[in-house]
Motif scaffolding. Sequence first.
Motif, PDB file in Angstrom:
ATOM      1  N   LEU A   6      -0.358  54.292  60.543  1.00  0.00           N
ATOM      2  CA  LEU A   6       0.572  55.368  60.194  1.00  0.00           C
ATOM      3  C   LEU A   6       1.978  54.812  59.975  1.00  0.00           C
ATOM      4  N   GLY A   7       2.379  53.857  60.795  1.00  0.00           N
ATOM      5  CA  GLY A   7       3.684  53.215  60.616  1.00  0.00           C
ATOM      6  C   GLY A   7       3.759  52.444  59.314  1.00  0.00           C
ATOM      7  N   LEU A   8       2.696  51.732  58.966  1.00  0.00           N
ATOM      8  CA  LEU A   8       2.661  50.987  57.712  1.00  0.00           C
ATOM      9  C   LEU A   8       2.616  51.944  56.518  1.00  0.00           C
TER      10      LEU A   8
ATOM     11  N   LEU B 140      -1.173  55.438  50.482  1.00  0.00           N
ATOM     12  CA  LEU B 140      -2.455  56.147  50.561  1.00  0.00           C
ATOM     13  C   LEU B 140      -3.530  55.240  51.152  1.00  0.00           C
ATOM     14  N   GLY B 141      -3.505  53.968  50.808  1.00  0.00           N
ATOM     15  CA  GLY B 141      -4.473  53.027  51.380  1.00  0.00           C
ATOM     16  C   GLY B 141      -4.363  52.949  52.896  1.00  0.00           C
ATOM     17  N   TYR B 142      -3.151  52.954  53.429  1.00  0.00           N
ATOM     18  CA  TYR B 142      -2.980  52.958  54.886  1.00  0.00           C
ATOM     19  C   TYR B 142      -3.465  54.277  55.473  1.00  0.00           C
ATOM     20  N   TRP B 143      -3.225  55.376  54.765  1.00  0.00           N
ATOM     21  CA  TRP B 143      -3.723  56.679  55.234  1.00  0.00           C
ATOM     22  C   TRP B 143      -5.249  56.665  55.261  1.00  0.00           C
ATOM     23  N   ASP B 144      -5.835  56.115  54.228  1.00  0.00           N
ATOM     24  CA  ASP B 144      -7.300  56.019  54.190  1.00  0.00           C
ATOM     25  C   ASP B 144      -7.826  55.181  55.347  1.00  0.00           C
ATOM     26  N   GLU B 145      -7.093  54.157  55.732  1.00  0.00           N
ATOM     27  CA  GLU B 145      -7.495  53.344  56.889  1.00  0.00           C
ATOM     28  C   GLU B 145      -7.437  54.182  58.167  1.00  0.00           C
TER      29      GLU B 145
END
Length: 174
Positions: free
Chosen positions: A84-86, A121-126
Motif C-alpha cells: 500500500l505504501g509503494l 495499480l500493480g501494487y494494488w493488485d499485489e
Amino acid sequence: MQGEETHYIPVDVLLARPTMDPAYVSVKDFVAGAFGAGRVTPPMLIDMLERDNKEALRLVGDIDTSGNASLMYEVADVRTWANLGLHLAEKLRGAVALQTYRVRGGQENRRAAVEHLQRALGYWDEVVKITRPIYKDMPLTAYNGNSRDANPHNLFHWARVRDEVARDIEIASR
C-alpha cells in the motif's frame, strides 16, 4: 468512506485537496512551486515511502510462515501495508506527472503519469493477491452512519475498489 460506501480517492481528488498536515506540500503546490523551505515535498515523501516499505518487504522476505498461521497473518499484514505504501509512492509520482502535464503540457508528462499509475495499480493488485485468500470482505462496523442496523453494502476488501484504482489510469490517459 463517502456516505454509506467505501470509495477509493481518485487522482483528481488527490490533486484538488490540500494536505492534512501543513508540513507537507500538496502536488498542486509542488508543481506550481508555491511552497516554502523546510516542508515535505511529494518527491521527499515518495523517497520515504519507497525506502521504508522496501525495507519492510526485505525484512519479512525470508520468513518461513509454513505451519504457523499467526505468523503467516503477521507477515501478510506487513507485506500488505508495504505494498500500500509503494502504491501511494507511485500514485504520487503519477499525480505529479499528471499535474505537470495539465499545467505545462508535454506528452512525456502524460505518458509518465499513465506509467506511474499503472505501476500503482500493480501494487494494488499485489495487495489483493496477498489478502484475498486470507481475508473475507468485512463489514465496516466503525462507520455505519447514524444507524446501528447492519448494512450489508458497507463491506470492505481491497479487491472491491480495484476498478476505482484502475480508473486513475483512464483519468491520466484523457
